[in-house]
Design a protein around this motif. Structure first.
Motif, short mmCIF file in Angstrom:
data_model
loop_
_atom_site.label_atom_id
_atom_site.label_comp_id
_atom_site.label_asym_id
_atom_site.label_seq_id
_atom_site.Cartn_x
_atom_site.Cartn_y
_atom_site.Cartn_z
N THR A 1 44.57 -28.95 14.05
CA THR A 1 44.60 -30.52 14.07
C THR A 1 43.18 -31.03 14.02
O THR A 1 43.11 -32.29 13.85
N GLU A 2 42.05 -30.32 14.05
CA GLU A 2 40.76 -30.82 13.85
C GLU A 2 40.60 -31.26 12.71
O GLU A 2 39.27 -31.91 12.43
N ILE A 3 41.28 -31.02 11.70
CA ILE A 3 41.04 -31.24 10.37
C ILE A 3 41.51 -32.82 10.19
O ILE A 3 41.15 -33.35 8.93
N PHE A 4 42.35 -33.48 11.02
CA PHE A 4 42.94 -34.53 10.59
C PHE A 4 42.26 -35.66 11.33
O PHE A 4 41.49 -35.61 12.37
N THR A 5 42.07 -36.89 10.75
CA THR A 5 41.43 -38.05 11.30
C THR A 5 42.32 -38.72 12.43
O THR A 5 43.55 -38.33 12.46
N GLU A 6 41.83 -39.67 13.05
CA GLU A 6 42.45 -40.07 14.48
C GLU A 6 43.68 -40.91 13.75
O GLU A 6 44.68 -41.16 14.25
N ASP A 7 43.60 -41.42 12.46
CA ASP A 7 44.66 -42.50 12.11
C ASP A 7 45.61 -41.63 11.16
O ASP A 7 46.39 -42.34 10.43
N PHE A 8 45.57 -40.38 11.21
CA PHE A 8 46.30 -39.34 10.29
C PHE A 8 47.79 -39.57 10.84
O PHE A 8 48.36 -39.86 11.77
N LYS A 9 48.81 -39.76 9.61
CA LYS A 9 50.13 -40.08 9.98
C LYS A 9 51.08 -39.07 9.02
O LYS A 9 50.66 -38.50 7.90
N THR A 10 51.97 -38.66 9.61
CA THR A 10 53.02 -37.66 8.84
C THR A 10 54.27 -38.47 8.11
O THR A 10 54.51 -37.94 7.44
#
Length: 265
Positions: free
Chosen positions: A21-30
């Motif tokens: 999950t470290e590769i995602f930014t805080e505003d990542f959405k699925t």
């Protein structure tokens, strides 16, 4: 896939062990980007579950809503049921491409079903596109901007020559508006030198699938199907903790039209 497990379970296990999950930014959405403009409607019960209907449509994607729109317009009492929010599946997650295109090349299709039938199928793909565009205009749907035209690049000079031969054959036998664009002219279509020219498919384009689905839903409801806005969950085994209510009961239908995608089967 382990016995007794679903493909969804296997995919979750793979993600758990291979994706950090470290590769995602805080505003990542699925959620699909399309839902930013066209959020999935919350399921509502506008009426009790009917005892009987003329047509029961299973699935609220493009196919299901079109089916409901047509049967309701014809005066048939129509009910649409789905396992979740309307259009939650593939219909509002795809790329939104539209055009005159089949999976098989016309030559390969000829080898499978014969020349006459192959040409008829290709022509029908063109007819289907115009049915879609006419429906959008008739129902005054807001589907985003309809971009017209598509450039398909050639990976090599030999690929370009093969494309040119294919375009010539299609234009002669179907015919469609396919033209070739040599490498010297491709900057009029794309801003790169990567391709060795390519083929221009003039009648292809894109639309916003979320907005198109919303337009279909509005059209199905306004067609006069009082139950078209009733979205019922028909499976108690999937998404058991979901927030939407589950409708339980029996419905007698004179005609049942399953319109579900592969992922729902």
């Amino acid at each position: 896939r382990p016995p007794g497990s679903s493909w969804t379970d296997l995919a979750a296990q793979i993600r758990e062990h291979t994706m950090s999950t470290e590769i995602f930014t805080e505003d990542f959405k699925t959620d699909p980007w399309w839902w930013e403009w066209a959020p999935r409607p919350e399921p509502v019960r506008t009426a009790p579950l009917p005892v009987d209907v003329d047509v029961l449509v299973v699935g609220s994607g493009f196919a299901g809503l079109n089916c409901a729109r047509i049967t309701a317009t014809a005066g048939r009492d129509t009910l649409v049921v789905d396992a979740g929010p309307a259009g939650f599946g593939a219909s509002t997650r795809l790329a939104g491409f539209i055009g005159r295109f089949l999976h098989y090349s016309i030559q390969k299709l000829e080898s499978k079903v014969g020349k006459e039938k192959a040409h008829r199928l290709w022509k029908e793909s063109g007819d289907a596109q115009w049915v879609l565009l006419d429906l959008i205009e008739k129902e005054q749907m807001d589907v985003g901007k309809l971009y017209r035209g598509r450039f398909t690049g050639a990976c090599s000079p030999a690929h370009y020559e093969a494309m040119a031969a294919n375009a010539e054959y299609i234009n002669k036998n179907v015919p469609f508006e396919y033209t070739m664009c040599p490498a010297s002219e491709q900057h009029k279509e794309v801003g790169t030198d990567f391709w060795h020219g390519g083929m221009i498919l003039h009648e292809h384009g894109t639309l916003h699938p979320g907005l198109y689905h919303q337009g279909l839903m509005d059209a199905a409801i306004s067609a006069g199907a009082p139950a078209s806005s009733l979205w019922c969950r028909h499976s108690a085994t999937r998404n058991a903790n979901a927030a939407w209510p589950r409708c339980v009961g029996r419905v007698s239908a004179r005609s049942v039209r399953p319109q579900v995608g592969r992922q729902a089967r």
